[in-house]
Write a protein that holds these residues in place. Structure first.
Motif, PDB file in Angstrom:
ATOM      1  N   UNK A  17     -10.404  -2.535   1.694  1.00  0.00           N
ATOM      2  CA  UNK A  17      -9.178  -3.305   1.924  1.00  0.00           C
ATOM      3  C   UNK A  17      -8.053  -2.380   2.395  1.00  0.00           C
ATOM      4  N   UNK A  18      -7.950  -1.221   1.787  1.00  0.00           N
ATOM      5  CA  UNK A  18      -6.932  -0.262   2.213  1.00  0.00           C
ATOM      6  C   UNK A  18      -7.230   0.216   3.631  1.00  0.00           C
ATOM      7  N   UNK A  19      -8.519   0.458   3.929  1.00  0.00           N
ATOM      8  CA  UNK A  19      -8.922   0.933   5.259  1.00  0.00           C
ATOM      9  C   UNK A  19      -8.555  -0.054   6.363  1.00  0.00           C
ATOM     10  N   UNK A  20      -8.453  -1.326   6.023  1.00  0.00           N
ATOM     11  CA  UNK A  20      -8.084  -2.307   7.052  1.00  0.00           C
ATOM     12  C   UNK A  20      -6.686  -2.046   7.597  1.00  0.00           C
ATOM     13  N   UNK A  21      -5.862  -1.392   6.809  1.00  0.00           N
ATOM     14  CA  UNK A  21      -4.463  -1.186   7.186  1.00  0.00           C
ATOM     15  C   UNK A  21      -4.135   0.270   7.520  1.00  0.00           C
ATOM     16  N   UNK A  22      -4.825   1.202   6.899  1.00  0.00           N
ATOM     17  CA  UNK A  22      -4.596   2.626   7.151  1.00  0.00           C
ATOM     18  C   UNK A  22      -5.939   3.342   7.196  1.00  0.00           C
ATOM     19  N   UNK A  23      -6.140   4.152   8.227  1.00  0.00           N
ATOM     20  CA  UNK A  23      -7.426   4.836   8.391  1.00  0.00           C
ATOM     21  C   UNK A  23      -7.584   6.019   7.441  1.00  0.00           C
ATOM     22  N   UNK A  83      -7.641  -3.381  -5.486  1.00  0.00           N
ATOM     23  CA  UNK A  83      -8.422  -3.803  -4.314  1.00  0.00           C
ATOM     24  C   UNK A  83      -9.480  -2.737  -4.031  1.00  0.00           C
ATOM     25  N   UNK A  84     -10.347  -2.999  -3.075  1.00  0.00           N
ATOM     26  CA  UNK A  84     -11.371  -2.043  -2.697  1.00  0.00           C
ATOM     27  C   UNK A  84     -10.814  -1.048  -1.682  1.00  0.00           C
ATOM     28  N   UNK A  85     -11.522   0.081  -1.539  1.00  0.00           N
ATOM     29  CA  UNK A  85     -11.138   1.049  -0.518  1.00  0.00           C
ATOM     30  C   UNK A  85     -11.169   0.418   0.866  1.00  0.00           C
ATOM     31  N   UNK A 114       0.840  -1.201   0.000  1.00  0.00           N
ATOM     32  CA  UNK A 114       0.000   0.000   0.000  1.00  0.00           C
ATOM     33  C   UNK A 114       0.873   1.248   0.000  1.00  0.00           C
ATOM     34  N   UNK A 115       1.915   1.231   0.813  1.00  0.00           N
ATOM     35  CA  UNK A 115       2.839   2.364   0.868  1.00  0.00           C
ATOM     36  C   UNK A 115       3.509   2.574  -0.492  1.00  0.00           C
ATOM     37  N   UNK A 116       3.984   1.506  -1.099  1.00  0.00           N
ATOM     38  CA  UNK A 116       4.653   1.614  -2.392  1.00  0.00           C
ATOM     39  C   UNK A 116       3.690   2.102  -3.477  1.00  0.00           C
ATOM     40  N   UNK A 117       2.444   1.607  -3.426  1.00  0.00           N
ATOM     41  CA  UNK A 117       1.443   2.048  -4.403  1.00  0.00           C
ATOM     42  C   UNK A 117       1.128   3.525  -4.222  1.00  0.00           C
ATOM     43  N   UNK A 127      -1.380  16.096  -2.932  1.00  0.00           N
ATOM     44  CA  UNK A 127      -2.681  16.650  -2.569  1.00  0.00           C
ATOM     45  C   UNK A 127      -3.824  16.065  -3.400  1.00  0.00           C
ATOM     46  N   UNK A 128      -3.518  15.514  -4.560  1.00  0.00           N
ATOM     47  CA  UNK A 128      -4.567  14.956  -5.414  1.00  0.00           C
ATOM     48  C   UNK A 128      -4.659  13.434  -5.318  1.00  0.00           C
ATOM     49  N   UNK A 129      -3.794  12.824  -4.538  1.00  0.00           N
ATOM     50  CA  UNK A 129      -3.829  11.371  -4.378  1.00  0.00           C
ATOM     51  C   UNK A 129      -4.865  11.009  -3.321  1.00  0.00           C
ATOM     52  N   UNK A 130      -5.754  10.088  -3.660  1.00  0.00           N
ATOM     53  CA  UNK A 130      -6.827   9.673  -2.760  1.00  0.00           C
ATOM     54  C   UNK A 130      -6.712   8.190  -2.438  1.00  0.00           C
ATOM     55  N   UNK A 131      -7.479   7.757  -1.439  1.00  0.00           N
ATOM     56  CA  UNK A 131      -7.533   6.334  -1.127  1.00  0.00           C
ATOM     57  C   UNK A 131      -8.055   5.536  -2.316  1.00  0.00           C
ATOM     58  N   UNK A 132      -8.966   6.128  -3.081  1.00  0.00           N
ATOM     59  CA  UNK A 132      -9.476   5.437  -4.270  1.00  0.00           C
ATOM     60  C   UNK A 132      -8.372   5.214  -5.293  1.00  0.00           C
ATOM     61  N   UNK A 133      -7.492   6.202  -5.448  1.00  0.00           N
ATOM     62  CA  UNK A 133      -6.358   6.040  -6.365  1.00  0.00           C
ATOM     63  C   UNK A 133      -5.471   4.884  -5.929  1.00  0.00           C
ATOM     64  N   UNK A 134      -5.195   4.829  -4.633  1.00  0.00           N
ATOM     65  CA  UNK A 134      -4.324   3.776  -4.101  1.00  0.00           C
ATOM     66  C   UNK A 134      -4.975   2.417  -4.278  1.00  0.00           C
TER      67      UNK A 134
END
Length: 208
Positions: free
Chosen positions: A52-58, A48-50, A21-24, A35-42
Motif C-alpha cells: 500500500x505504501x509502495x503505491x504512493x512512494x517507491x 497497512x501493507x508495504x 504516509x508522510x506524517x507517519x 537511518x533506521x526508519x523503514x517502509x515496514x515501520x511506516x
C-alpha cells in the motif's frame, strides 16, 4: 485505492493517503531516527501493507524527502518574515545565512536533509539545477530590490548556487571549535557581503 488498514479510517483520496504516509514517516523518524526508519515501520504505523505504501512512494528516501520538503516550505516563510525591513542585499543575505545556519539543525523536518546521502538538498543535491532554481525563487522573496542593486535574474541563480554551496559546508562541516554568532557574522560580513555591495564612487574613479 485499497481501503484496508489505515486504523479503520481509509483516506478519501490519493492526496490524503500520501500526506498520511508522510506524517507517519515523520513520527517513525522521531522514534527511530531517519537511518533506521523503514517502509515496514511506516506501513506498521498506518496499519497497512508495504504494498500500500509502495503505491504512493517507491522508496523510503522519497518519503523522507517529502517530509523535509514540507518543512522547508514553512521554514522559508519564517525566513522571509525574519528578514522584513532589511532592504540592503548584503545585510539581507548575511542575516538570511545566519538564520539558516542556526535554525535548520533545530528543525526536526529540515534537519533530515543533513542526515541523508549526497543526493539530499545539503549534499550533492544542493547544486542541481532544480535546487539552484528553488534558491533563486527564495531570494526573490527577500525584501530586497535586486534590480535596483544591480543584481539581475541570472545573477540570482549564481548567488543562489554560491549560498547553497556555502550553506552545505557550514551545516555539514562546521568549524572546530564552532564559530559563535559574532564570529560567523564577521566571517560572512568580510568575505560574502562585499560581493553584494556596489563599488563606491571613489573606488570606481580610482580604477579609471
Amino acid at each position: 485505492m485499497a481501503h484496508h488498514g489505515w486504523g479503520g479510517r481509509p483516506p478519501a483520496s490519493d492526496a490524503e493517503a500520501r500526506q498520511r504516509i508522510v506524517d507517519a514517516t515523520a513520527r517513525c523518524i522521531g522514534r527511530h531516527g531517519v537511518r533506521k526508519t523503514t517502509l515496514s515501520d511506516v506501513a506498521g504505523e498506518l496499519g497497512v501493507t508495504r504494498q500500500t505504501v509502495y503505491r504512493h512512494f517507491a522508496r523510503i528516501s522519497d518519503i523522507v524527502g517529502e517530509v523535509a520538503a514540507q518543512g522547508a516550505e514553512s521554514f522559508v516563510d519564517r525566513l522571509v518574515a525574519h528578514l522584513q525591513g532589511i532592504g540592503d542585499p548584503a545585510e539581507a543575505v548575511v542575516e538570511g545565512m545566519m538564520f539558516c545556519v542556526r535554525t535548520i539543525p533545530t528543525e526536526p523536518r529540515l534537519s533530515l536533509l543533513l542526515q541523508l546521502d549526497d543526493s539530499s538538498a545539503f549534499g550533492r543535491g544542493a547544486t542541481t539545477a532544480d535546487a539552484i532554481a528553488y534558491g533563486a525563487q527564495m531570494l526573490q522573496r527577500f525584501p530586497v530590490d535586486w534590480e535596483d542593486a544591480g543584481i539581475g535574474a541570472d545573477d540570482l541563480n549564481g548567488l543562489a548556487e554560491m549560498i547553497m554551496r556555502l550553506l552545505t559546508s557550514l551545516l555539514q562541516h562546521p568549524s572546530e571549535p564552532p564559530h559563535d554568532d559574532a564570529e560567523l557574522r564577521a566571517l560572512l560580513d568580510r568575505w560574502l557581503a562585499p560581493a553584494l555591495r556596489r563599488p563606491s564612487v571613489a573606488v570606481q574613479g580610482a580604477g579609471r
